[in-house]
Design an enzyme around this catalytic site. Structure first.
Site, mmCIF file in Angstrom:
data_model
loop_
_atom_site.group_PDB
_atom_site.id
_atom_site.type_symbol
_atom_site.label_atom_id
_atom_site.label_comp_id
_atom_site.label_asym_id
_atom_site.label_seq_id
_atom_site.Cartn_x
_atom_site.Cartn_y
_atom_site.Cartn_z
ATOM 1 N N SER A 66 -1.769 -0.574 -0.428
ATOM 2 C CA SER A 66 -0.315 -0.132 0.266
ATOM 3 C C SER A 66 -0.770 1.649 0.755
ATOM 4 C CB SER A 66 0.577 0.013 -1.153
ATOM 5 O OG SER A 66 -0.194 0.914 -2.238
ATOM 6 N N GLY A 109 -12.819 -1.988 -10.216
ATOM 7 C CA GLY A 109 -13.314 -0.039 -10.575
ATOM 8 C C GLY A 109 -15.004 -0.709 -11.516
ATOM 9 N N THR A 134 -1.913 3.850 -2.333
ATOM 10 C CA THR A 134 -2.600 3.539 -2.308
ATOM 11 C C THR A 134 -4.272 4.441 -1.730
ATOM 12 O OG1 THR A 134 -2.813 1.652 -4.358
ATOM 13 C CG2 THR A 134 -5.214 1.839 -3.719
ATOM 14 N N ARG A 145 -7.158 6.931 -1.604
ATOM 15 C CA ARG A 145 -8.774 6.521 -1.289
ATOM 16 C C ARG A 145 -9.154 7.521 -0.337
ATOM 17 N NH1 ARG A 145 -7.835 3.675 -4.883
ATOM 18 N NH2 ARG A 145 -8.129 1.367 -4.486
ATOM 19 N N GLU A 157 -3.341 -13.919 -8.696
ATOM 20 C CA GLU A 157 -4.164 -12.760 -9.212
ATOM 21 C C GLU A 157 -3.280 -12.402 -10.197
ATOM 22 O OE1 GLU A 157 -5.120 -9.567 -6.518
ATOM 23 O OE2 GLU A 157 -6.225 -8.573 -8.448
ATOM 24 N N LYS A 198 -7.665 -14.951 -8.378
ATOM 25 C CA LYS A 198 -8.442 -14.362 -8.433
ATOM 26 C C LYS A 198 -8.809 -13.520 -9.571
ATOM 27 C CE LYS A 198 -7.812 -10.085 -5.932
ATOM 28 N NZ LYS A 198 -8.553 -9.665 -4.572
ATOM 29 N N SER A 255 -13.493 -11.434 -4.130
ATOM 30 C CA SER A 255 -12.438 -10.883 -2.972
ATOM 31 C C SER A 255 -11.908 -9.591 -3.413
ATOM 32 C CB SER A 255 -11.056 -11.952 -3.492
ATOM 33 O OG SER A 255 -10.408 -10.956 -2.343
#
Ligand code: 13P
Length: 337
Positions: free
Chosen positions: A26, A263, A29, A33, A177, A219, A289
């Site tokens: 998103s 992570g 997020t 990064r 997921e 997932k 994935s």
């Protein structure tokens, strides 16, 4: 619902030696990064970064599909080609994250429930028109003092199944997921038990809500020690513990399981998948994935402007994970690169 289309797409998503690139961060997020490499979070930068990933020569050999954020689905590559069209031209299936994020669950301190069902049927029509053939919805299960509660697990499982049923109605394959987080200090045994409870609830709801198992991809997290646990289980233990839970809880009708990396280090994520595949054959395909474990090195090498270095790093991780999906990865291949 067209069962054949759903099954064909699901099987293509987990095709031999290929997995999924999760590039659906998103705007919030991706900001985190970009901050790590000192790049400003602007629309042109997000577009340039995704362009770098999706124009990596040869990544399609290891990549069956890409999960996009809504903004990216409607954006064009730097050469003007709409991103979904660019991916499809390489034989990479475009997908779309459709959930609206994990929000505090009422009456349950420190627990989350994923939102985004309102208006989803109408949004799926738009996404399909734009070229999306599969979707993703991430539920978050937190391990902590006295949690997760059954309430949290069931609320999330119910929402996942409602999402999956809506996707299938539109002939879009749902990636289901349920992510048990690995950030706490719990042992691998606790992760195994929480993952077991979670998958039991998820498949119960999927069945109750008439979801076609042959037309979905699961997932899940791997069964792993919490990051802050002093006693870290080794790679072989993680692989075996993950398989044990999956074999108990995932029906063989599901074509494939594509793990999140959650992570883990890049190499751990690859090694765990590889060991699981070496322990096969299994009733379902086991692939990746990954978001962070596929992108961390590429993001750093790109650094905001070096597309060639970013592509090189991306291709390397895609290839390593493609080999792991076949059980043919070796640690020496990392050093050789
Ligand atoms: P990670 O592999 O970074 O966990 O991301 C995968 C993903 O799509 C989470 O929803």
């Amino acid at each position: 619902m067209n069962e054949q289309i759903l099954n064909e797409t699901a099987r293509a998503m987990v095709a031999e030696g290929r997995g999924i690139l999760a590039a659906d961060e998103s705007t919030g997020t991706i900001e985190k990064r970009f901050k790590s490499i000192g790049v400003e979070n602007t629309e042109p930068n997000r577009r340039a970064y995704r362009d770098m990933l999706f124009t990596t020569p040869g990544f399609e050999q290891y990549t069956s599909g890409v999960i996009l954020f809504e903004e990216t689905l409607f954006q064009s590559a730097l050469d003007g080609t709409p991103f979904p069209k660019l991916l499809a031209s390489k034989g990479v299936i475009p997908g779309i994250k459709v959930d609206k994020g994990a929000k505090p669950l009422a009456g349950a301190a420190d627990e989350l429930v994923t939102e985004g069902l309102d208006g989803l049927r109408e949004r799926l029509v738009k996404y399909k028109e734009a070229g999306a053939r599969f979707a993703k919805w991430r539920a978050v299960i937190t391990i902590g003092d006295g949690i997760p509660s059954d309430y949290c697990i069931h609320a999330n499982a119910h929402a996942l199944a409602r999402y999956a049923a809506l996707c299938q109605e539109a002939d879009i394959v749902p990636i289901v997921e349920p992510e048990v987080l690995m950030d706490a200090d719990n042992t691998i045994e606790v992760c195994a038990s929480v993952t077991d409870r979670t998958l039991e609830a998820v498949f119960h709801e999927l069945h109750g809500q008439r979801v076609l198992l042959e037309g979905m991809v699961l997932k899940p997290n791997m069964v792993i020690s919490g990051k802050k646990c002093p006693q870290q289980a080794d790679r072989e233990t993680v692989a075996r513990a993950t398989l044990r839970v999956l074999k108990r809880r995932v029906p063989a009708a599901v074509p494939g399981i594509a793990f999140l990396s959650g992570g883990q280090s890049d190499e751990d994520a690859t090694a765990h998948l590889d060991i699981m595949n070496k322990l096969g054959p299994h009733p379902w395909k086991l692939t990746f994935s990954y978001g962070r474990a596929l992108q961390a090195a590429a993001l750093k090498a790109w650094g905001g402007g070096n597309a060639d270095a970013g592509r090189k790093a991306h291709l390397h991780r895609a290839k390593m994970n493609g080999l792991a999906a076949l059980g043919r990865w070796e640690p020496a291949l990392e050093k050789a690169a």
